[in-house]
Design an enzyme around this catalytic site. Structure first.
Site, PDB file in Angstrom:
ATOM      1  N   GLU A   1       0.940  -1.154  -0.028  1.00 26.12           N
ATOM      2  CA  GLU A   1       0.111  -0.066   0.130  1.00 26.12           C
ATOM      3  C   GLU A   1       0.822   1.194   0.068  1.00 26.12           C
ATOM      4  O   GLU A   1       1.534   1.621   0.796  1.00 26.12           O
ATOM      5  CB  GLU A   1      -0.917  -0.013   1.404  1.00 26.12           C
TER       6      GLU A   1
ATOM      7  N   CYS B   1      -1.985   8.617   3.051  1.00 23.77           N
ATOM      8  CA  CYS B   1      -1.992   8.159   1.717  1.00 23.77           C
ATOM      9  C   CYS B   1      -3.339   8.794   0.681  1.00 23.77           C
ATOM     10  O   CYS B   1      -3.284   8.797  -0.428  1.00 23.77           O
ATOM     11  CB  CYS B   1      -2.182   6.532   1.680  1.00 23.77           C
TER      12      CYS B   1
HETATM   13  C1  UN1 Z   1      -3.123   5.846   4.944  1.00 21.36           C
HETATM   14  O1  UN1 Z   1      -2.650   7.037   5.002  1.00 21.36           O
HETATM   15  O2  UN1 Z   1      -2.196   4.857   4.921  1.00 21.36           O
HETATM   16  O3  UN1 Z   1      -9.070   6.279   4.180  1.00 21.36           O
HETATM   17  C2  UN1 Z   1      -4.564   5.196   5.210  1.00 21.36           C
HETATM   18  C3  UN1 Z   1      -8.477   6.910   4.970  1.00 21.36           C
HETATM   19  C4  UN1 Z   1      -7.920   6.097   6.319  1.00 21.36           C
HETATM   20  C5  UN1 Z   1      -6.544   5.286   6.056  1.00 21.36           C
HETATM   21  C6  UN1 Z   1      -5.528   6.047   5.434  1.00 21.36           C
HETATM   22  N1  UN1 Z   1      -8.850   5.291   6.722  1.00 21.36           N
HETATM   23  O4  UN1 Z   1      -8.104   8.127   4.933  1.00 21.36           O
END
Ligand code: UN1
Length: 510
Positions: free
Chosen positions: A262, A296
């Site tokens: 990821e 992310c």
């Molecule tokens: C991340 O930034 O690695 O959807 C995960 C989202 C969170 C997860 C982010 N539930 O923004």
């Protein structure tokens, strides 16, 4: 107050950075955990050496032999107790996430809520590790597939979600019958240590062996490499940069292990003429400014129809001017610091690139100073007008920069949308059914997550989380993501007195 939190989470004194149910006496160097809020050291951790990693891996392998034999629903019962332990520490662990990572308290607690939700989900999943049955082409034969535990799983997590991403992996892995070795980001080791203190208590109370859930804190050159090159660890699940993911992918593939990656996102929202602008602005603000742009799933690009561009810019400028920046532990703060000065520097470098390429800053992007801000970790969130072809727009800068791009036709908007190497999350704001459907069709968004009238960040755990292209292709958390944590076995049983080969092949001596 900080002392109370640390005491409740058993984090006083120098911490060991490796353990498998109890803490090892580590032999690596000492690392400091520095809060981005005020630059103060909140704890010291002695990191794991290669030898410490070896003890942890050996224990995880031994524990796998016991854990895999516990019936899956009984494993679910342990996960249920772990979820309850997270409930009991939600406030303190959430506060520690804020303290060590810098996200606002509501988001810190939100992360712990995500751990609880993951545990609940995994409890149910432990009774639903379903395989398919098939009709055999051979008479008197039965075919089916089943899912078996895969082994110790290495989980590598990033600083921005110090605890939740581990839980996406660990809760499912536990239900699946795997043991887990966690390597957290060296920027947030205390969150991981606190988490282990919480979960090991549950394992001990249930008389389970050491090694079911383990931790190794340390540099990626030692701890990370030990984990990813270890042939006894069949699956590595990693969250982080594309560069890191490429290296992990190559190393693990070299030994024919499995990966679940990821990696970066460069998420966009398309805002169309029929969009509810009020709704859009709220989603954009949460997506672009939330977690100080360090998710992310952060909204990094806004692709806006030219007819509504001036109105949307005006509304955004107004919303941005109301964002309270400051101590993330204070109730009224909406945006805390970036993780460290390097992050601030890369934000500045990106903004310089953008301007050199013809981008125009409409709001923010400054480094704040004075009082608490003298840490050099606080910035104002930035809105930058840009063309779709700017090279910096195709990069993921882990900071609150929102690039604005104008479009004319929906085809053009989708083309801009997909013209980046990353493919994690995406959204369209529209009340036009056709536009929404085009966006969700195979002509539309090329991302792993695609939303209508919902922003790019803040996904629920029930869906499979992950993305395409440079994002790495892995899926974690809900839906059928559990399958990655198990090995599939296809079984054929012959209940006849004959041995008819498949494909009608004749293979007889008489
Ligand atoms: C991340 O930034 O690695 O959807 C995960 C989202 C969170 C997860 C982010 N539930 O923004």
């Amino acid at each position: 107050m900080i002392e109370d939190i640390l005491r409740t989470l058993s984090l006083t004194g120098e911490q060991s950075g490796a353990g498998n149910g109890s803490w090892l006496t580590c032999t690596g160097e000492v690392m400091e955990s520095v809060s981005p809020i005020d630059g103060q050291t909140i704890g010291r951790v002695r990191s794991a050496s290669r030898e410490d990693c070896e003890s942890v891996s050996a224990a995880a392998l031994r524990a796998f032999d016991t854990w895999k034999m516990v019936p899956a629903p009984k494993r679910g019962e342990i996960v249920r107790q772990i979820g309850n332990a997270f409930r009991a520490y939600k406030k303190e662990l959430g506060a520690l996430v804020s303290l060590e990572m810098g996200k606002i308290r509501a988001e810190g607690e939100g992360e712990v809520q995500e751990m609880i939700d993951m545990a609940d989900f995994a409890v149910g999943q432990s009774r639903m590790l379903y395989g398919l049955t098939m009709h055999s082409e051979r008479p008197g034969h039965r075919m089916y597939e089943q899912w078996h535990p895969i082994g110790p799983v290495g989980v590598i997590t990033a600083f921005n979600f110090p605890v939740a991403v581990w839980s996406w992996n660990a809760m499912i892995a536990l239900a699946a019958g795997d043991t887990v070795i966690w390597k957290p980001s060296s920027k947030v080791p205390l969150c991981a240590i606190a988490t282990m203190n919480i979960v090991w208590k549950v394992l001990r109370e249930n008389g389970l062996p050491e090694g079911i859930l383990s931790l190794v804190v340390g540099k990626h050159e030692t701890v990370g490499e030990a984990l990813i090159s270890d042939p006894r660890i069949p699956l590595i699940s990693a969250t982080g940069s594309v560069r890191m993911g490429r290296h992990i992918g190559q190393t693990v593939k070299e030994r024919l292990g499995k990966t679940l990656l990821e990696l970066g996102g460069n998420n966009a929202i398309i805002v169309t003429p029929s969009a509810n602008l009020q709704l859009a602005v709220r989603a954009i603000l949460f997506g672009a400014v939330g977690t100080a742009g360090q998710r992310c799933t952060t909204t990094r690009r806004l692709i806006v129809h030219q007819s509504i561009y001036p109105a949307l810019v005006e509304a955004l400028l107004k919303a941005y001017s109301h964002v309270r920046i400051g101590d993330p532990l204070e109730e009224s703060t909406l945006m805390g610091p970036l993780i460290d000065r390097e992050a601030v520097e890369s934000m500045q470098t990106a903004l310089k690139h953008a301007q050199d390429e013809g981008g125009r800053i409409l709001y923010g992007g400054e480094i704040l100073s004075g009082g608490l801000f003298d840490t050099g970790t606080y910035v104002t969130p930035c809105i930058c007008e840009a063309g779709p072809d700017l090279s910096i727009v195709k990069e993921e800068t882990f900071a609150p920069i929102l690039y604005l791009i104008r479009y004319d036709t929906i085809e053009e908007a989708i083309q801009y949308h997909n013209a980046v190497p990353q493919g994690l999350s995406s959204a369209i704001f529209t009340n036009n059914l056709k536009e929404a459907e085009v966006f969700l069709s195979h002509r539309g968004s090329d991302c792993g997550i695609a939303n209508v009238n919902v922003g790019t960040s803040g996904a629920e755990i029930g869906g499979a989380f992950g993305g395409e292209k440079d994002t790495g292709g892995g899926r974690e958390a809900g839906s059928d993501a559990w399958k990655a944590y198990m090995r599939r076995q296809t079984c054929t049983i012959n209940w006849s007195d004959d041995l008819p080969p498949a494909q009608g092949i004749r293979f007889k001596t008489t």
